[in-house]
Design a protein around this motif. Sequence first.
Motif, mmCIF file in Angstrom:
data_model
loop_
_atom_site.group_PDB
_atom_site.id
_atom_site.type_symbol
_atom_site.label_atom_id
_atom_site.label_comp_id
_atom_site.label_asym_id
_atom_site.label_seq_id
_atom_site.Cartn_x
_atom_site.Cartn_y
_atom_site.Cartn_z
ATOM 1 N N ALA A 10 0.835 -1.204 0.000
ATOM 2 C CA ALA A 10 0.000 0.000 0.000
ATOM 3 C C ALA A 10 0.868 1.251 0.000
ATOM 4 O O ALA A 10 0.581 2.230 -0.706
ATOM 5 N N ALA A 11 1.961 1.226 0.766
ATOM 6 C CA ALA A 11 2.873 2.371 0.812
ATOM 7 C C ALA A 11 3.545 2.578 -0.549
ATOM 8 O O ALA A 11 3.673 3.711 -1.027
ATOM 9 N N LEU A 12 3.949 1.473 -1.188
ATOM 10 C CA LEU A 12 4.574 1.571 -2.515
ATOM 11 C C LEU A 12 3.584 2.083 -3.559
ATOM 12 O O LEU A 12 3.920 2.935 -4.387
ATOM 13 N N VAL A 13 2.361 1.584 -3.510
ATOM 14 C CA VAL A 13 1.330 2.038 -4.447
ATOM 15 C C VAL A 13 1.035 3.521 -4.207
ATOM 16 O O VAL A 13 0.912 4.310 -5.159
ATOM 17 N N GLY A 14 0.943 3.915 -2.968
ATOM 18 C CA GLY A 14 0.699 5.330 -2.639
ATOM 19 C C GLY A 14 1.833 6.227 -3.117
ATOM 20 O O GLY A 14 1.601 7.294 -3.691
ATOM 21 N N ALA A 15 3.077 5.783 -2.887
ATOM 22 C CA ALA A 15 4.231 6.569 -3.321
ATOM 23 C C ALA A 15 4.272 6.680 -4.844
ATOM 24 O O ALA A 15 4.525 7.754 -5.406
ATOM 25 N N PHE A 16 4.013 5.569 -5.515
ATOM 26 C CA PHE A 16 4.009 5.588 -6.977
ATOM 27 C C PHE A 16 2.896 6.485 -7.508
ATOM 28 O O PHE A 16 3.089 7.252 -8.451
ATOM 29 N N LEU A 21 1.222 11.296 -10.263
ATOM 30 C CA LEU A 21 0.377 12.485 -10.306
ATOM 31 C C LEU A 21 1.236 13.746 -10.450
ATOM 32 O O LEU A 21 0.953 14.598 -11.295
ATOM 33 N N THR A 22 2.298 13.844 -9.673
ATOM 34 C CA THR A 22 3.195 14.995 -9.757
ATOM 35 C C THR A 22 3.879 15.056 -11.115
ATOM 36 O O THR A 22 3.937 16.118 -11.744
ATOM 37 N N TYR A 23 4.377 13.927 -11.580
ATOM 38 C CA TYR A 23 5.088 13.878 -12.865
ATOM 39 C C TYR A 23 4.184 14.308 -14.012
ATOM 40 O O TYR A 23 4.538 15.166 -14.811
ATOM 41 N N PHE A 24 2.998 13.725 -14.099
ATOM 42 C CA PHE A 24 2.107 14.040 -15.213
ATOM 43 C C PHE A 24 1.537 15.454 -15.120
ATOM 44 O O PHE A 24 1.295 16.099 -16.141
ATOM 45 N N THR A 25 1.350 15.952 -13.917
ATOM 46 C CA THR A 25 0.914 17.340 -13.750
ATOM 47 C C THR A 25 1.980 18.293 -14.268
ATOM 48 O O THR A 25 1.680 19.247 -14.991
ATOM 49 N N GLU A 26 3.235 18.040 -13.917
ATOM 50 C CA GLU A 26 4.336 18.882 -14.394
ATOM 51 C C GLU A 26 4.514 18.766 -15.909
ATOM 52 O O GLU A 26 4.749 19.757 -16.590
ATOM 53 N N GLU A 27 4.408 17.563 -16.428
ATOM 54 C CA GLU A 27 4.519 17.370 -17.879
ATOM 55 C C GLU A 27 3.419 18.130 -18.613
ATOM 56 O O GLU A 27 3.665 18.722 -19.660
#
Length: 129
Positions: A10-16, A21-27
Amino acid sequence: MFSIDSTIIAALVGAFSAWALTYFTEEYKIYKKKKGASIILKSEIELNLTNIKNFKKSYLNVTTKELYDSGTLEDISNFYYYLTKFPIINHENWDRLINFVPDVYDDFQIKKVIEFNSKLDNLPGIISL
């Protein structure tokens, strides 16, 4: 044991998910800036071309060779009078958005726009930029 594995997953899925979300928002923001810069640069070039074409159509009905070969003194005077009415053309947006140029145009297009702007700078009536 099951709860520790699911917590880690769950922590890995949340981090990913947060990273994606951050990556695609910036892109998307970068894409919008590139698209905006492209539209501004293209419209500046098109406006300059339109102004030059309209000036030629409205004022330059004969070539300078024809003018000097068969024109009257009044014709020559009018020719230079209309040159003082040369349209204002510039490449301020190109200069201002130079950081986006490599992201918007390929090397061949950049070379062509630089050549075009150089020719603009050599036309009469242009305010030095």
